[in-house]
Design a protein around this motif. Structure first.
Motif, PDB file in Angstrom:
ATOM      1  N   ALA A 251      -6.559   6.947   1.032  1.00  0.00           N
ATOM      2  CA  ALA A 251      -5.391   7.418   1.777  1.00  0.00           C
ATOM      3  C   ALA A 251      -4.318   8.062   0.915  1.00  0.00           C
ATOM      4  O   ALA A 251      -3.316   8.532   1.446  1.00  0.00           O
ATOM      5  N   GLY A 252      -4.499   8.085  -0.390  1.00  0.00           N
ATOM      6  CA  GLY A 252      -3.471   8.653  -1.250  1.00  0.00           C
ATOM      7  C   GLY A 252      -2.222   7.791  -1.287  1.00  0.00           C
ATOM      8  O   GLY A 252      -2.270   6.578  -1.045  1.00  0.00           O
ATOM      9  N   LEU A 253      -1.085   8.410  -1.535  1.00  0.00           N
ATOM     10  CA  LEU A 253       0.165   7.659  -1.653  1.00  0.00           C
ATOM     11  C   LEU A 253       0.652   7.093  -0.326  1.00  0.00           C
ATOM     12  O   LEU A 253       1.529   6.222  -0.309  1.00  0.00           O
ATOM     13  N   SER A 254       0.100   7.561   0.780  1.00  0.00           N
ATOM     14  CA  SER A 254       0.473   6.969   2.073  1.00  0.00           C
ATOM     15  C   SER A 254       0.042   5.509   2.150  1.00  0.00           C
ATOM     16  O   SER A 254       0.527   4.753   2.990  1.00  0.00           O
ATOM     17  N   ALA A 255      -0.828   5.077   1.231  1.00  0.00           N
ATOM     18  CA  ALA A 255      -1.258   3.678   1.172  1.00  0.00           C
ATOM     19  C   ALA A 255      -0.100   2.736   0.895  1.00  0.00           C
ATOM     20  O   ALA A 255      -0.177   1.536   1.190  1.00  0.00           O
ATOM     21  N   ILE A 256       0.990   3.255   0.353  1.00  0.00           N
ATOM     22  CA  ILE A 256       2.133   2.410  -0.004  1.00  0.00           C
ATOM     23  C   ILE A 256       2.809   1.824   1.228  1.00  0.00           C
ATOM     24  O   ILE A 256       3.558   0.846   1.134  1.00  0.00           O
ATOM     25  N   ILE A 257       2.526   2.366   2.388  1.00  0.00           N
ATOM     26  CA  ILE A 257       3.125   1.820   3.607  1.00  0.00           C
ATOM     27  C   ILE A 257       2.691   0.370   3.852  1.00  0.00           C
ATOM     28  O   ILE A 257       3.434  -0.431   4.412  1.00  0.00           O
ATOM     29  N   ILE A 258       1.493   0.014   3.410  1.00  0.00           N
ATOM     30  CA  ILE A 258       0.959  -1.327   3.694  1.00  0.00           C
ATOM     31  C   ILE A 258       1.792  -2.436   3.044  1.00  0.00           C
ATOM     32  O   ILE A 258       2.217  -3.368   3.739  1.00  0.00           O
ATOM     33  N   PRO A 259       2.063  -2.404   1.734  1.00  0.00           N
ATOM     34  CA  PRO A 259       2.910  -3.459   1.174  1.00  0.00           C
ATOM     35  C   PRO A 259       4.329  -3.431   1.718  1.00  0.00           C
ATOM     36  O   PRO A 259       4.967  -4.488   1.850  1.00  0.00           O
TER      37      PRO A 259
END
Length: 230
Positions: free
Chosen positions: A203-211
């Motif tokens: 997902a790229g940097l959009s993965a940061i939404i999870i934490p």
């Protein structure tokens, strides 16, 4: 996570997981930049320069250091302005959530080049990690130890393990207890690294939404629990 009642094991695990996740996610998808352990960027910068790189992509890694300092100072200011120490983590959660959302929508909604956008998102993630570092220093008793840098935790775990090997488990409560605490921290960080790497690859940097969402949800659940107890 409430002021009245919370589990130190859970807070420690969650924060270590978030730090490992974000550090790995920005390294994998943010041009090899560490967001939690920012001094690691000095090493990456030196390696790139020694290999002959003089481009902005190498020098921009040094910007994480002043960004981190500003974030820690902001965390100190926020701690002075509120009686609820976990507000710092709420701010971190909101920042990380905003980073994830921005990473997902900004390339779609604008014609900006991908690299500058990625660097901006990474720097704001560093801001969130700086707040977490400030929380760990200001409220050290809320966790089992540092949640963003594992060298000290691994050192303590090794010392405790050595004591247990030499003296046995029985009657050696302090090292046994310490080893269990370090296992929570190191295990959380490792889990975050693995999951962060896998999700960021996809997902790229959009993965940061999870934490970010994880921290916000835990904070809101704690607040609701506290209100019910009043």
């Amino acid at each position: 996570m409430t002021e009245q009642k919370h589990s130190i094991n859970w807070v420690t695990f969650l924060l270590a997981w978030v730090a490992g996740y974000c550090d790995t996610a920005t390294f994998v998808s943010g041009d090899s930049i560490f967001s939690a352990h920012v001094t690691g960027n000095f090493i990456v910068f030196a390696a790139q320069v020694s290999a002959g790189s003089t481009s902005a992509t190498a020098w921009i890694k040094l910007i994480t250091f002043p960004v981190f300092i500003v974030a820690v100072m902001a965390g100190g200011w926020l701690a002075e302005k509120t009686v609820k120490k976990y507000r710092i983590l709420l701010a971190e959660g909101l920042i990380l959530t905003a980073c994830g959302i921005t990473a997902f929508f900004l390339p779609i909604l604008t014609s900006l080049e991908e690299k500058p956008v990625s660097y901006l998102i990474v720097m704001v993630t560093v801001l969130g990690m700086g707040l977490q570092n400030a929380f760990g220093k200001l409220f050290a008793r809320e966790t089992h130890g540092p949640t963003t840098m594992m060298t000290g935790n691994v050192t303590q775990a090794a010392l405790d393990l050595g004591s247990i090997i030499r003296n046995g488990w029985q009657g050696n409560e302090v090292p046994v207890s310490g080893l269990k605490k370090q296992a929570v921290t190191i295990g959380g960080f490792l889990a975050g690294c693995i999951i962060g790497a896998l999700v960021a690859r996809w997902a790229g940097l959009s993965a940061i939404i999870i934490p970010g969402v994880a921290i916000v949800i835990c904070y809101l659940q704690g607040e609701m629990s506290a209100q019910k107890e009043e």
